[in-house]
Design an enzyme around this catalytic site. Sequence first.
Site, PDB file in Angstrom:
ATOM      1  N   ASN A  76     -54.322  60.497   5.582  1.00 59.74           N
ATOM      2  CA  ASN A  76     -52.816  60.594   4.810  1.00 59.74           C
ATOM      3  C   ASN A  76     -54.064  60.286   2.826  1.00 59.74           C
ATOM      4  OD1 ASN A  76     -50.988  60.593   3.817  1.00 59.74           O
ATOM      5  ND2 ASN A  76     -49.580  59.026   4.915  1.00 59.74           N
TER       6      ASN A  76
ATOM      7  N   LYS B 234     -54.887  56.612   2.757  1.00 60.22           N
ATOM      8  CA  LYS B 234     -54.618  56.142   3.996  1.00 60.22           C
ATOM      9  C   LYS B 234     -55.389  56.477   5.418  1.00 60.22           C
ATOM     10  CE  LYS B 234     -49.652  54.190   4.064  1.00 60.22           C
ATOM     11  NZ  LYS B 234     -48.441  54.538   4.690  1.00 60.22           N
TER      12      LYS B 234
ATOM     13  N   ARG C  38     -51.653  64.751   7.166  1.00 54.48           N
ATOM     14  CA  ARG C  38     -51.164  64.276   6.858  1.00 54.48           C
ATOM     15  C   ARG C  38     -50.599  65.420   5.365  1.00 54.48           C
ATOM     16  NH1 ARG C  38     -46.734  60.007   3.559  1.00 54.48           N
ATOM     17  NH2 ARG C  38     -45.173  61.272   4.349  1.00 54.48           N
TER      18      ARG C  38
ATOM     19  N   HIS D 245     -40.519  63.062   5.393  1.00 59.90           N
ATOM     20  CA  HIS D 245     -39.922  62.124   6.474  1.00 59.90           C
ATOM     21  C   HIS D 245     -40.082  62.547   7.909  1.00 59.90           C
ATOM     22  CE1 HIS D 245     -38.283  59.029   3.326  1.00 59.90           C
ATOM     23  NE2 HIS D 245     -39.754  58.937   3.080  1.00 59.90           N
TER      24      HIS D 245
ATOM     25  N   ASN E  58     -39.685  52.408   1.502  1.00 63.72           N
ATOM     26  CA  ASN E  58     -39.431  52.569  -0.165  1.00 63.72           C
ATOM     27  C   ASN E  58     -38.625  53.770  -0.240  1.00 63.72           C
ATOM     28  OD1 ASN E  58     -40.804  50.328  -0.968  1.00 63.72           O
ATOM     29  ND2 ASN E  58     -42.786  51.249  -0.073  1.00 63.72           N
TER      30      ASN E  58
ATOM     31  N   CYS F 133     -36.649  45.486  -0.711  1.00 64.72           N
ATOM     32  CA  CYS F 133     -35.327  45.082  -0.688  1.00 64.72           C
ATOM     33  C   CYS F 133     -35.657  44.125  -0.085  1.00 64.72           C
ATOM     34  CB  CYS F 133     -35.329  46.047   1.348  1.00 64.72           C
ATOM     35  SG  CYS F 133     -33.833  45.055   1.739  1.00 64.72           S
TER      36      CYS F 133
ATOM     37  N   GLY G 220     -39.646  50.881   7.007  1.00 60.41           N
ATOM     38  CA  GLY G 220     -39.782  49.156   7.003  1.00 60.41           C
ATOM     39  C   GLY G 220     -38.222  47.950   6.337  1.00 60.41           C
TER      40      GLY G 220
ATOM     41  N   ASN H 218     -36.943  46.217   9.530  1.00 59.29           N
ATOM     42  CA  ASN H 218     -36.549  44.693   9.531  1.00 59.29           C
ATOM     43  C   ASN H 218     -35.029  44.047   9.050  1.00 59.29           C
ATOM     44  OD1 ASN H 218     -39.926  44.054  10.409  1.00 59.29           O
ATOM     45  ND2 ASN H 218     -39.974  45.631   8.874  1.00 59.29           N
TER      46      ASN H 218
ATOM     47  N   GLU I  81     -45.979  57.462  12.265  1.00 63.80           N
ATOM     48  CA  GLU I  81     -45.769  58.960  12.163  1.00 63.80           C
ATOM     49  C   GLU I  81     -47.705  59.028  12.822  1.00 63.80           C
ATOM     50  OE1 GLU I  81     -44.466  57.130   8.190  1.00 63.80           O
ATOM     51  OE2 GLU I  81     -43.538  59.063   8.065  1.00 63.80           O
TER      52      GLU I  81
HETATM   53  P1  ADP Z   1     -42.664  52.914   2.794  1.00 72.07           P
HETATM   54  O1  ADP Z   1     -41.958  54.002   2.689  1.00 72.07           O
HETATM   55  O2  ADP Z   1     -44.081  52.863   1.074  1.00 72.07           O
HETATM   56  O3  ADP Z   1     -43.324  53.747   3.589  1.00 72.07           O
HETATM   57  P2  ADP Z   1     -42.039  51.108   4.267  1.00 72.07           P
HETATM   58  O4  ADP Z   1     -40.999  51.367   5.340  1.00 72.07           O
HETATM   59  O5  ADP Z   1     -43.430  50.335   4.584  1.00 72.07           O
HETATM   60  O6  ADP Z   1     -42.072  51.419   2.987  1.00 72.07           O
HETATM   61  O7  ADP Z   1     -40.856  49.902   3.658  1.00 72.07           O
HETATM   62  C1  ADP Z   1     -40.987  48.835   2.582  1.00 72.07           C
HETATM   63  C2  ADP Z   1     -40.015  48.411   2.214  1.00 72.07           C
HETATM   64  O8  ADP Z   1     -39.406  47.332   3.750  1.00 72.07           O
HETATM   65  C3  ADP Z   1     -39.545  47.059   1.627  1.00 72.07           C
HETATM   66  O9  ADP Z   1     -38.141  47.206   0.568  1.00 72.07           O
HETATM   67  C4  ADP Z   1     -39.637  45.496   2.248  1.00 72.07           C
HETATM   68  O10 ADP Z   1     -39.064  44.562   1.294  1.00 72.07           O
HETATM   69  C5  ADP Z   1     -38.667  46.011   3.399  1.00 72.07           C
HETATM   70  N1  ADP Z   1     -38.843  45.631   4.288  1.00 72.07           N
HETATM   71  C6  ADP Z   1     -40.347  45.291   5.105  1.00 72.07           C
HETATM   72  N2  ADP Z   1     -40.062  43.850   6.062  1.00 72.07           N
HETATM   73  C7  ADP Z   1     -38.237  43.649   5.440  1.00 72.07           C
HETATM   74  C8  ADP Z   1     -37.876  42.271   5.709  1.00 72.07           C
HETATM   75  N3  ADP Z   1     -38.413  41.318   6.849  1.00 72.07           N
HETATM   76  N4  ADP Z   1     -36.269  42.396   5.340  1.00 72.07           N
HETATM   77  C9  ADP Z   1     -36.122  43.054   5.032  1.00 72.07           C
HETATM   78  N5  ADP Z   1     -36.769  44.189   4.651  1.00 72.07           N
HETATM   79  C10 ADP Z   1     -37.693  44.667   4.721  1.00 72.07           C
END
Ligand code: ADP
Length: 396
Positions: free
Chosen positions: A9, A16, A86, A175, A206, A279, A326, A330, A379
Amino acid sequence: MNQNVIVLNCGSSSVKFAIVDAQSGHANLTGLAENMGSHDARLSYKVAGEKHALSLPSGASHQVALAEIQRIIKAQPGEPIGVGHRVVHGGEKFKEAVVITQEVKQAIAHHAIMAPLHNPANLMGIESAEQAFPGLTHVAVFDTAFFQTMPEHAYLYALPKSLYRDHGIRRYGFHGTSHQYVSEVASDTLNIPYENINLITAHLGNGCSVAAIKQGQAIDTSLGFTPLEGLVMGTRCGDIDPSLPSILSKQLNKSMDEIDSMLNKASGLLGISEDSNDCRTLEEAALEGDANAQLALQMFCYRLAKYIGSYLVVAGPIDGLVFTGGIGENSSYIRTTTLAMLAHLGFTLDENKNLDARFGNSGNISAEGTPILVIPTNEEWMIAKDTQRLTSSTGA
Ligand code: ADP
């Protein structure tokens, strides 16, 4: 049988990479080269559970990183069966993954008009990998392909139709690989044949997007011509009044490029909180009573709930709502707050299950009624599976 696929990627400032078993999804190697072109360019990777880190020369280019990555990949045992790339924008030409040919590369270059930061980097990754692994089949997996099933009334903007005809101005969505992956997992989890399933999937990282899926096909999604439309994101504003950019440009005496940068890089959670795009950081601040962080998260959930509500109209009755990315995987806080806004539409949350489904754990977090699934996205596995399928069908 060896099913190892190299997954690349190559983004605008990062690369990546992974070696993924297309059968099991297990990644034997994962790595990231980041901050390309800047003084703290670096590369890290993990193999057999062991982490390694290298610093790259200051200002290292993609080519420097890719040469290092090739060395790391070639040092791994066993011959991979193919390379999956990708690619962000496939326009209307690519409705699914394809084996890369000269014509495919020309089309990716052509679509760089629509993804100026991403497609040229993707292409650079492809050409460099072709030189390093000349004997392998190279496959392009497009972020936009899954959304090529959207009907005209969903993908067109209500603009003069000639803009679509002559310039391809329409909603493409992004996405797609993630939305498709979690939809397939949801079909298995709920034991509903893929071609019959109706879902709403929320990819919240993000960048954030929601998709409406009817009978296994994407019929709408919140990202549009670029990845700026729709939800409130980490630094992107999502939906705004379309008159604002030109008004702001005049009022603030800024160029359209500067306004564009503001909407993409200084807005969203970061813009409202005036603190962070992250977040997790904002949740901590919100719990400590930070009103700006609370407002940013409230706006994030409010916009998300509105989109889910509108997608219930077009995809419903749905078999499930899926959270991934993310934040989706989570943040029990974001899920609780969003679902509270949707309680009158048949969503009920089991708070214990909600807390359990974090940090890589999947699960159905609904108390009753419509299933609410938390599914970690993958992905890379989706790209490996597409590559494996096309590698075997070409007899390579
Ligand atoms: P990208 O789009 O760059 O791949 P990710 O899918 O890794 O990003 O998501 C990043 C987001 O996920 C950030 O806003 C991060 O704060 C949030 N995040 C990751 N772990 C947690 C958690 N435990 N609680 C709340 N938000 C989380």
